[in-house]
Design an enzyme around this catalytic site. Sequence first.
Site, mmCIF file in Angstrom:
data_model
loop_
_atom_site.group_PDB
_atom_site.id
_atom_site.type_symbol
_atom_site.label_atom_id
_atom_site.label_comp_id
_atom_site.label_asym_id
_atom_site.label_seq_id
_atom_site.Cartn_x
_atom_site.Cartn_y
_atom_site.Cartn_z
ATOM 1 C CG ASP A 67 3.071 25.202 23.765
ATOM 2 O OD1 ASP A 67 2.426 24.060 24.320
ATOM 3 O OD2 ASP A 67 3.890 25.060 23.075
ATOM 4 C CG ASN A 136 14.621 25.202 20.068
ATOM 5 O OD1 ASN A 136 13.494 25.474 21.357
ATOM 6 N ND2 ASN A 136 13.858 25.807 18.611
ATOM 7 C CG HIS A 138 11.211 24.974 22.383
ATOM 8 N ND1 HIS A 138 10.657 25.100 21.301
ATOM 9 C CD2 HIS A 138 10.676 24.088 23.015
ATOM 10 C CE1 HIS A 138 10.114 23.860 20.864
ATOM 11 N NE2 HIS A 138 9.732 22.861 22.596
ATOM 12 C CD GLU A 143 10.666 27.730 18.843
ATOM 13 O OE1 GLU A 143 10.723 27.226 19.857
ATOM 14 O OE2 GLU A 143 10.894 27.339 17.727
HETATM 15 C C1 F6R Z 1 4.412 21.318 24.199
HETATM 16 C C2 F6R Z 1 6.203 22.229 24.068
HETATM 17 C C3 F6R Z 1 7.044 22.008 24.196
HETATM 18 C C4 F6R Z 1 7.660 20.822 24.675
HETATM 19 C C5 F6R Z 1 8.841 21.233 24.621
HETATM 20 C C6 F6R Z 1 9.565 19.332 24.816
HETATM 21 O O1 F6R Z 1 3.243 21.602 25.111
HETATM 22 O O2 F6R Z 1 5.478 23.207 25.347
HETATM 23 O O3 F6R Z 1 7.734 23.165 24.832
HETATM 24 O O4 F6R Z 1 7.556 20.992 26.021
HETATM 25 O O5 F6R Z 1 9.344 20.907 23.281
HETATM 26 O O6 F6R Z 1 8.764 18.333 24.635
HETATM 27 P P1 F6R Z 1 8.906 16.912 25.117
HETATM 28 O O7 F6R Z 1 9.152 16.832 25.782
HETATM 29 O O8 F6R Z 1 7.999 16.178 23.405
HETATM 30 O O9 F6R Z 1 10.308 16.226 24.407
#
Ligand code: F6R
Length: 241
Positions: A67, A136, A138, A143
């Site tokens: 992403d 959240n 995701h 989302e």
């Molecule tokens: C990043 C992504 C996000 C993260 C998620 C957790 O490429 O796809 O979905 O995996 O927000 O983020 P961290 O690992 O920083 O807690």
Amino acid sequence: MQLTIFKDYHTLSQQAAGEVIALVKHKPDAVLCLASGSTPMLTYRLLAEKALAQKVDFTRCIFIGLDEWVGISPENEGSCAFFFRTHVFNHINFSASRIYLFNALSGNLAQECATMNHVIEKNGGIDLMLVGVGMNGHIGFNEPGTSFELYSHVTQLDETTTSVGQKYFKEATALTQGITVGLKHLLESKKVLLLANGNKKAGIIQKALEGEITDALPACIIRQHTNSIVMIDEEAAGMLV
Ligand code: F6R
């Protein structure tokens, strides 16, 4: 879905890196779709060490960036592209021509999504997806409320994502949309690793693994995948019944 609880973040990351190495040894032209973020950072460091020690070659692999923040330049330290350069491409020998990242500055984001879908399809689908989970619930930028039937798409970011996302940036940054590989791609991936560590992820992990399966909490999709491994440390497992 298989659940594995590790004593700590390091052990979890060792195991996740080992999974990627094992796949690439077995299938040198594997299609890998990887997340950025804090969670997989150590996995990528250990992956680079293992690749060097075991002489594992990634040059034939396809790399798909999961992403990106819409409107954020790849030169911005908070971008996913910057993360991949710093933590992955500078240490693991992917071929530049086989790296596919969303161009989040494009004036035609629908085309970016179509191109990514085409790349994934023409290469026979994703062999391994390695994802984290947001506060959240995701996955990528899928989302809460995102249909499990979507391939790559542009998404309106949730308030949790835009505020938690500030941690990646040096200065306060306006984040409104994301572009992401979709949950349908995840369901169709041959294997998925979902990683989470730390106390702060315990609540969302409990909901994802033990709550109702609903698109209000995208991470629970992992339970619908027949070849997925949820890899968490004891802290993230702290609220499981
Ligand atoms: C990043 C992504 C996000 C993260 C998620 C957790 O490429 O796809 O979905 O995996 O927000 O983020 P961290 O690992 O920083 O807690």
